[in-house]
Design an enzyme around this catalytic site. Structure first.
Site, short mmCIF file in Angstrom:
data_model
loop_
_atom_site.label_atom_id
_atom_site.label_comp_id
_atom_site.label_asym_id
_atom_site.label_seq_id
_atom_site.Cartn_x
_atom_site.Cartn_y
_atom_site.Cartn_z
N SER A 27 0.84 -1.21 0.00
CA SER A 27 0.00 0.00 0.00
C SER A 27 0.87 1.26 0.00
CB SER A 27 -0.89 -0.01 1.24
OG SER A 27 -1.68 1.15 1.27
N LEU A 34 -0.59 10.23 4.24
CA LEU A 34 -1.83 9.53 3.92
C LEU A 34 -2.75 10.30 2.97
CD1 LEU A 34 -2.61 8.09 7.47
CD2 LEU A 34 -1.47 6.94 5.57
N CYS A 57 0.59 4.00 10.60
CA CYS A 57 1.26 5.03 9.83
C CYS A 57 1.99 5.98 10.75
CB CYS A 57 0.31 5.82 8.96
SG CYS A 57 1.23 7.07 8.02
N THR A 95 6.80 1.09 7.76
CA THR A 95 8.14 1.71 7.76
C THR A 95 8.64 1.99 9.17
OG1 THR A 95 7.04 3.84 7.54
CG2 THR A 95 7.85 2.80 5.52
N GLY A 128 12.92 0.50 1.92
CA GLY A 128 14.00 0.15 1.00
C GLY A 128 14.94 -0.90 1.59
N THR A 187 8.96 -0.18 -2.18
CA THR A 187 9.84 0.82 -2.79
C THR A 187 10.36 0.41 -4.17
OG1 THR A 187 10.45 1.48 -0.56
CG2 THR A 187 11.91 2.20 -2.31
#
Lengths: 307, 271
Positions: free
Chosen positions: A20, A72, A129, A193, A217, A266
């Protein structure tokens, strides 16, 4: 050769999904790869109302990775269902909607809409998030809170598969996965992340307007794999591995650690057909190793560890 | 748009840390128009983990390898960091991941239209392309400026554009007139009413151009830049606030831009 995998009630033709926030609403990539070749498409996170996102700058490249603080930005769930989803229905790849909210009520409202929408195969809720003040992150910092939101969403979802995307920014991940399982989640996706910061030494200003951002990444792959490994070892719930997957080798490592599927994030930015290439690479791997069912390979590292 | 590995066919270093990179890609060249950009990959056949992201680079020119079809795509690049330094080390024969052409383009000018190009530094690239495309058929002028002569990497190539009117300006007077590129504009625009102005360069320069064109009979288009993640509209990393009617919306430079109408840009935003 059979690459298909099972995530709770959801059968995927292969384990490669798009993460996402890295694949738009899917259609942006239709020029670059056959969307039917993917295991599933997870679309950009959806809130009840549209959100404008953060001020720029929103991204900054770091060593073998990137920080983002998009905030977002999204068109809202109604707009997605009416304007984006119809064109996605022509594909026979499951569409997984990613849902977010500031409150439990917002999560349940978004999920209620999605659960009653034709063409949505599953919902992944983002309780993690890092980039908005009320972005659900408080649901990610205590297992009981994660359990509460999962349970509330589960109640409005009917039979639709529910995936919970967890934050890596916690001391121990296992209790969160347990809470999701107890609350009726069909799977967890690990991980969102890692919170990071980057500054400019000349100006003493942050590189991102939001100050902190989420790191993704190749830089995070070993960190994310450790968390996937811990949950796969200790919790009886399907895990979707995410973090720094650039090629089939990276993806297969996650599966060896016990993930039933993976999400490519990524890498989509660098090669829009990355996910398709990873599916092809998995097939090559299976052919070379004489693996007829990829599902049998899941957890290969764990089994070796315990034997 | 296409994402593919293509061969590098030429690399020339210019002064001031600038270089000219040329690739051979008939399929992509056929699609290229002035204003387009490409995302150029960091290294070769496999993913390079560091630097990670492709770099957005404007197209300088697109030329035929033979006498019929376009095949060579040219880029003017300024060495500014690790990514562009890696690109500067490419040599003819190397392969380069080339994703594009991407973004919006400068509008094709109507035959009677007078076109005025205003560029600063490396911002000359898309304007050079405009000049190459339209100088034979249109009445065009170029105002090109920088701090010093080393900031005008293309001045030696400008005669190739076929432009009849080229006005160079440097702040230190080391090339052309001394002064800012915007200084002669008010008078020039006043005597050329109804002109279209295409501008690319530092934000402060384009902001000054926008302030000038707002008070005269001229239409302005600007080419914006920002750090980009994907170049195709997915990551939402390159947005800027754009004025649409009475609203301001976060708009992707890579998709809704990089070419915008001048009055759409909220120049107060600093980033």
């Amino acid at each position: 050769m059979d690459l298909s995998v099972q995530i709770g009630p959801l059968r995927l033709k292969n384990p490669v999904m798009t993460a996402s926030g890295t694949f738009g609403y899917g259609l942006e990539f239709a020029d670059y790869l056959d969307l039917n070749a993917l295991g599933a498409i997870v679309v950009k996170g959806l809130s009840l109302q549209p959100r404008p996102g953060n001020a720029p700058p929103r991204i900054y490249e770091t060593a073998a990775g990137m920080l983002n603080a998009i905030g977002l930005q999204n068109v809202g769930v109604e707009e997605f269902v009416t304007t984006k989803l119809p064109a996605l229905r022509q594909y026979d790849t499951p569409i997984i909607a990613n849902a977010l909210g500031n409150t439990i009520e917002e999560y349940t409202e978004v999920c209620r809409v999605l659960a009653h929408t034709e063409g949505i195969a599953a919902v992944e809720i983002n309780v993690s998030c890092p980039n908005v003040k009320e972005g659900g992150i408080h649901f990610a910092t205590e297992p009981a809170q994660t359990g509460r939101v999962t349970e509330a969403v589960r109640r409005v979802m009917g039979d639709m598969p529910l995936i919970v995307k967890l934050s890596p920014n916690v001391t121990h991940i296992v209790p969160f996965a347990r809470a999701c399982r107890a609350a009726g989640a069909d799977a967890v996706s690990l991980v969102n992340t890692f919170v990071g910061i980057a500054i400019d030494l000349d100006t003493m200003r942050p590189r991102l307007s939001n100050l902190t951002g989420g790191l993704s990444g190749p830089a995070i792959k070993p960190l994310a794999q450790r968390l996937v490994w811990e949950v796969c070892r200790d919790v009886d719930i399907p895990v979707i591995g995410i973090g720094g997957i650039m090629n089939a080798t990276d993806a297969l490592e996650y599966m060896a650690l016990g993930a039933v599927a993976v999400q490519v994030g990524t890498a989509n930015f660098i090669r829009p057909d990355a996910a398709r290439q990873i599916v092809a690479g998995m097939a090559d791997f299976c052919a070379a190793r004489g693996i007829t069912r990829l599902e049998n390979f899941i957890g290969a590292f764990l089994r070796r560890e315990t034997s | 748009m296409l994402c593919m590995e293509v061969p590098v066919t030429d690399m020339q270093h210019v002064n001031g840390g600038y270089f000219l990179l040329q690739v051979h890609s008939p399929a992509q060249a056929a699609l290229v128009r002035p204003g387009h950009f490409f995302m150029l990959g960091m290294q070769h056949a496999d993913f390079s983990a560091d630097p990670l992201l492709n770099r957005p680079i404007s197209v300088l020119d697109c030329t035929p390898d033979d006498h019929t079809a376009p095949a060579a795509i040219h880029f003017l690049i300024k060495e500014a960091g690790r990514g562009t330094r890696l690109l500067s080390r490419l040599r003819a024969g190397d392969n380069l991941l080339c994703h594009g052409p991407l973004g919006t383009t400068f509008p094709e000018p109507s035959p009677e239209c007078r076109l005025i190009l205003v560029g600063g530094g490396v911002g000359i690239a898309p304007l050079y392309f405009c000049a190459r495309r339209w100088s034979a058929t249109h009445d065009m002028a170029l105002f090109y400026g920088g701090r010093s002569v080393t900031d005008l990497p293309l001045q030696g190539l400008l005669p190739q554009t076929g432009l009849r009117e080229v006005i160079l300006l440097t702040e230190d007077g080391s090339a052309g007139r001394r002064g800012l590129v915007t200084e002669p504009l008010p008078e020039y625009l006043a005597s050329n009413p109804g002109a279209k102005v295409y501008s690319c360069g530092p934000n402060a320069m384009m902001e000054a151009v926008a302030r000038i064109t707002a008070h005269v009979d001229a239409q302005l288009w600007v080419s914006m830049e920002n750090r980009m993640g994907c170049g195709l509209g997915a990551c939402l990393g390159c947005v800027l606030p754009v004025i649409e009617g009475d609203k301001t919306a976060m708009v992707r430079i890579c998709k809704e831009g990089p070419v915008f109408r001048g009055e759409q840009i909220d120049w107060k935003i600093r980033y």
